[in-house]
Structure formats: structure tokens, C-alpha cells
Design an enzyme around this catalytic site. Structure first.
Site, PDB file in Angstrom:
ATOM      1  N   TRP A 104       0.790  -1.180  -0.149  1.00  0.00           N
ATOM      2  CA  TRP A 104      -0.173  -0.188   0.052  1.00  0.00           C
ATOM      3  C   TRP A 104       0.844   1.208  -0.153  1.00  0.00           C
ATOM      4  CZ3 TRP A 104      -4.535  -0.837  -1.769  1.00  0.00           C
ATOM      5  CH2 TRP A 104      -5.073  -2.013  -1.680  1.00  0.00           C
ATOM      6  N   ASP A 174      -1.444   6.144   6.627  1.00  0.00           N
ATOM      7  CA  ASP A 174      -2.642   5.283   6.206  1.00  0.00           C
ATOM      8  C   ASP A 174      -2.756   4.275   7.273  1.00  0.00           C
ATOM      9  OD1 ASP A 174      -4.197   3.619   5.017  1.00  0.00           O
ATOM     10  OD2 ASP A 174      -3.030   3.026   3.123  1.00  0.00           O
ATOM     11  N   LYS A 198     -12.315  -2.046   6.604  1.00  0.00           N
ATOM     12  CA  LYS A 198     -11.334  -3.057   7.526  1.00  0.00           C
ATOM     13  C   LYS A 198     -11.878  -3.157   8.971  1.00  0.00           C
ATOM     14  CE  LYS A 198      -9.088  -3.194   3.640  1.00  0.00           C
ATOM     15  NZ  LYS A 198      -7.998  -2.291   3.342  1.00  0.00           N
TER      16      LYS A 198
HETATM   17  C1  PLP Z   1      -7.527  -1.849   1.901  1.00  0.00           C
HETATM   18  C2  PLP Z   1      -6.369  -0.728   2.081  1.00  0.00           C
HETATM   19  C3  PLP Z   1      -6.202   0.408   1.148  1.00  0.00           C
HETATM   20  C4  PLP Z   1      -7.120   0.308   0.052  1.00  0.00           C
HETATM   21  O1  PLP Z   1      -8.453   0.994   0.539  1.00  0.00           O
HETATM   22  P1  PLP Z   1      -9.542   1.249  -0.474  1.00  0.00           P
HETATM   23  O2  PLP Z   1     -10.588   1.676   0.519  1.00  0.00           O
HETATM   24  O3  PLP Z   1      -9.924   0.103  -1.076  1.00  0.00           O
HETATM   25  O4  PLP Z   1      -8.949   2.043  -1.542  1.00  0.00           O
HETATM   26  C5  PLP Z   1      -5.206   1.264   1.227  1.00  0.00           C
HETATM   27  N1  PLP Z   1      -4.216   1.037   2.446  1.00  0.00           N
HETATM   28  C6  PLP Z   1      -4.288  -0.057   3.186  1.00  0.00           C
HETATM   29  C7  PLP Z   1      -3.288   0.003   4.494  1.00  0.00           C
HETATM   30  C8  PLP Z   1      -5.124  -0.883   3.226  1.00  0.00           C
HETATM   31  O5  PLP Z   1      -5.436  -2.089   3.986  1.00  0.00           O
END
Ligand code: PLP
Length: 364
Positions: A104, A174, A198
Site C-alpha cells: 500500500w 494510512d 477493514k
Molecule cells: C485496503 C487498504 C487500502 C485500499 O483501500 P480502498 O478503500 O480499497 O481504496 C489502502 N491502504 C491500506 C493499508 C489498506 O489496507
């Protein structure tokens, strides 16, 4: 009775059963309104109350100061890979430092480079992303506008134990896959973003927490929908935010406060759950091999390999017969990934642990 199985999927992921039941109970009509939460205006009093309660719960759980704004956005965490640099990095002489500990983070810097100067000050790629950097491996540009990192790399299962010390440069994090899983020191952050699907609620909502002094960095010429400043000035109702997803987040944050008792007990539960699986890996005599370095093991996404891909396929298929789904690792890492977010019950992790032991004794 529900026929719910244990869902170890990385996201969208398991939600607390009580939250789903409450949402179901109120689906046709919200507290005497005579309308579903999916049918109400985002500018009505009921929606205001949902937004305000969710905002207050998040502030309380994350111990956010008054100088942070919480925004309800769409577009997923992936859109933040672009929005962060569009807002903060466009401008004379600006640059940002990125710490890359997995897939990511790599995606984030790829988008940042389209907007300005983004330096990868550390990458774990050559080591196959098994760990986070040690403090002495990091040297920050003191003039950087921000330092971006991924607190938990969902695909690799590599997690920072604590915030990197960037010497006062605002951290941009993030936190998609570990937000609300443990307490944080909010004062270290300039910006936190997370897709809801998540650990917080359904897909469609992205939570952005931004320190107010960063808002003046956001340029005037950005498309309105991509400007933090516009969303902040309009309290996230510049357009229609994902009301239903925010409502579910309200229920999830209430569950965290009232049923769990906050983020300290949540962190202890998460530690206990993940330890069950790591112990099963470590005591398997090499049958299971953890992906991440033991010092950086994620409490949210536990990743490991088996002796062969055939055995991995068999593991996933057998687990499915025992009411456990979502265990196949991401295609880029292979193997097995058990995502055990806040809402995964301890019973589910114990069931997986017992299955692992059984499988290893039969096939090892
Ligand atoms: C799932 C995830 C993303 C992507 O998320 P979306 O909402 O599908 O764009 C980005 N960063 C991390 C750490 C993730 O777990």
C-alpha cells in the site's frame, strides 16, 4: 439462528454481530422517524445527530485534540494516495518523505510522485517487505511537508509498533487496517486516513482526520471534491456523504466504547488473539513459516506459508469446510492470511488455531 461463519477476509471484513443486529432492527425505520437511515436527507436533524455522535465517539476513542477535523469522504483509501499530495504537496519547494513497508505504501508514493517531490526514504522491498525500519535507518528531510507511512501493511502483515519519530514533521498515516485497534498518540499526526471497510464499517466511507493548521496548504484551484479545505469548510456535507456507512461507524464506535471499554482493552484483546496464531506458527516445527519478522508482526493480518502451494490450497479448502473463510493470502505474497480485526471474536481465532494444529499434525 444465523448461519454466520468465521470471516477472516482482509476487507470488507467482519463486523460486530450486535452492530449488524441493531442495523437490521432499525433498517426500515430509524427511531420513530418512519424512514430508513438510507432514506433520510444528509442535511436533516437525524443525520446531523448521527454525524455528531460518530465524530464525538471517534474523538474520544482516539483522544483527538480540538485542532483536528474529521471528514467523511468517499473514494476509498486509494483516493487519499492522490488527495494527500494534491492538497499538501503542490506548491513551490514542497517535498514529502515516504516510508515504504509494503504494497500500500508503494501505491501511495506512486500517486504522490505525480503531484510533486516524494522521496522514498526507506523501503523494505529488497527484503520482501518483512519488517519496518529501525529508527537509525531513517533520515528525514527536515523541510519535508509531511512523512507518510502505513501503520499496518495489510497484505504483508507488517505493523509499526509505534509511530515513527519524525522529529516534529507532521505524520501522514494510512491507518486503513489498524485504526481503532489500539490507542495512538494523536498529537503526532498531521493527517490520518482510513477506508472504513477493514475495522470501522462498510465500504464507501473513508475517514480523514486532518490537523487544522494543514488546511491552508490546500490550494485554491483544486477540484472542490478533492479539496480537504472545501470538505472541512462544509462539515463534510459539500455533497452527499455516505450516510449509511457513517451510521454503521457510529454503532461500531459505540460498541467499542460500551462493550469493549475503549482502545486499551481492545488492544489487549487484539494482542491476545494474534498471539494465539503466532504461537501456533512458532510451535509448528517449521511446518508454518510466518512472513513478517517477529518484531513487526501485525496484530490485524497474520500471514504465513506452508511447505508447498498445494498444501496451502488444501489448508484454505479444508478450513472452509470448518466454517472459516477468507484465508487465502494476497496473490502478491501467497500463502495464508488471517485477518483478525476488532470484530473477529476470540472464539473464531481459537477455532483457527485448533484447526492449524490439527492440519499440521496430519500433514506435517
Ligand atoms: C485496503 C487498504 C487500502 C485500499 O483501500 P480502498 O478503500 O480499497 O481504496 C489502502 N491502504 C491500506 C493499508 C489498506 O489496507
Amino acid at each position: 439462528m444465523h448461519n454466520r461463519i468465521y470471516n477472516f477476509s482482509a476487507g470488507p471484513a467482519v463486523l460486530p454481530e450486535g452492530v449488524l443486529e441493531e442495523a437490521q432492527r432499525d433498517l426500515l425505520s430509524l427511531k420513530g422517524l418512519g424512514m430508513s437511515v438510507m432514506e433520510i436527507s444528509h442535511r436533516c436533524k437525524a443525520a446531523d445527530e448521527i454525524f455528531a455522535t460518530t465524530d464525538a465517539n471517534l474523538r474520544r476513542l482516539l483522544r483527538l485534540g480540538d485542532n483536528y477535523k474529521i471528514l467523511w469522504l468517499g473514494g476509498g483509501a486509494s483516493q487519499q494516495f492522490s488527495m494527500v499530495p494534491m492538497n499538501l504537496l503542490r506548491g513551490e519547494g514542497r517535498s514529502a518523505d515516504y516510508i515504504l513497508t509494503g504494497s500500500w505504501g508503494e501505491k501511495a508514493i506512486k500517486e504522490a510522485k505525480k503531484e510533486g517531490t516524494a522521496r522514498a526514504i526507506w523501503t523494505g522491498k529488497a527484503e520482501n517487505f518483512v519488517r519496518v525500519p529501525k529508527p537509525e535507518e531513517l533520515s528525514f528531510d527536515p523541510k519535508a511537508v509531511y512523512v507518510h507511512y502505513t501503520s499496518n501493511e495489510t497484505i504483508q502483515g507488517v505493523q509499526f509498533e509505534a509511530e515513527p519519530d519524525a522529529g516534529g514533521i507532521p505524520l501522514v498515516c494510512d491507518a486503513s487496517s489498524d485504526i481503532l485497534s489500539r490507542p495512538i498518540d494523536a498529537s503526532k499526526y498531521g493527517l490520518i486516513y482510513a477506508g472504513a471497510q477493514k475495522n470501522m464499517g462498510p465500504a464507501g466511507l473513508t475517514v480523514v482526520i486532518i490537523r487544522e493548521d494543514l488546511l491552508p496548504l490546500c490550494g485554491e484551484n483544486l477540484p472542490s471534491m478533492l479539496s480537504y479545505r472545501v470538505h472541512a469548510e462544509n462539515n463534510s456535507v459539500y455533497n452527499t456523504p455516505p450516510v449509511f456507512a457513517i451510521y454503521i461507524l457510529m454503532l461500531v464506535t459505540r460498541w467499542l466504547i460500551e462493550n469493549i471499554g475503549g482502545l486499551e482493552p481492545m488492544a489487549a484483546i487484539n494482542k491476545r488473539k494474534s498471539q494465539l496464531l503466532y504461537d501456533a506458527i512458532d510451535s509448528s516445527g517449521g511446518f508454518y513459516r510466518g512472513h513478517s519478522d517477529p518484531s513487526c508482526r501485525s496484530a490485524m493480518n497474520v500471514t504465513w506459508r506452508l511447505p508447498s502451494e498445494d498444501l496451502e490450497k488444501e489448508f484454505v479448502a479444508e478450513a472452509k469446510k470448518h466454517s472459516m473463510d477468507g484465508l487465502k493470502g494476497h496473490r502478491s505474497v501467497g500463502g495464508i492470511r488471517a485477518s483478525i480485526y476488532n470484530a473477529m471474536p476470540e472464539k473464531g481465532v481459537e477455532t483457527l488455531r485448533d484447526f492449524m494444529k490439527d492440519f499440521a499434525s496430519k500433514k506435517g
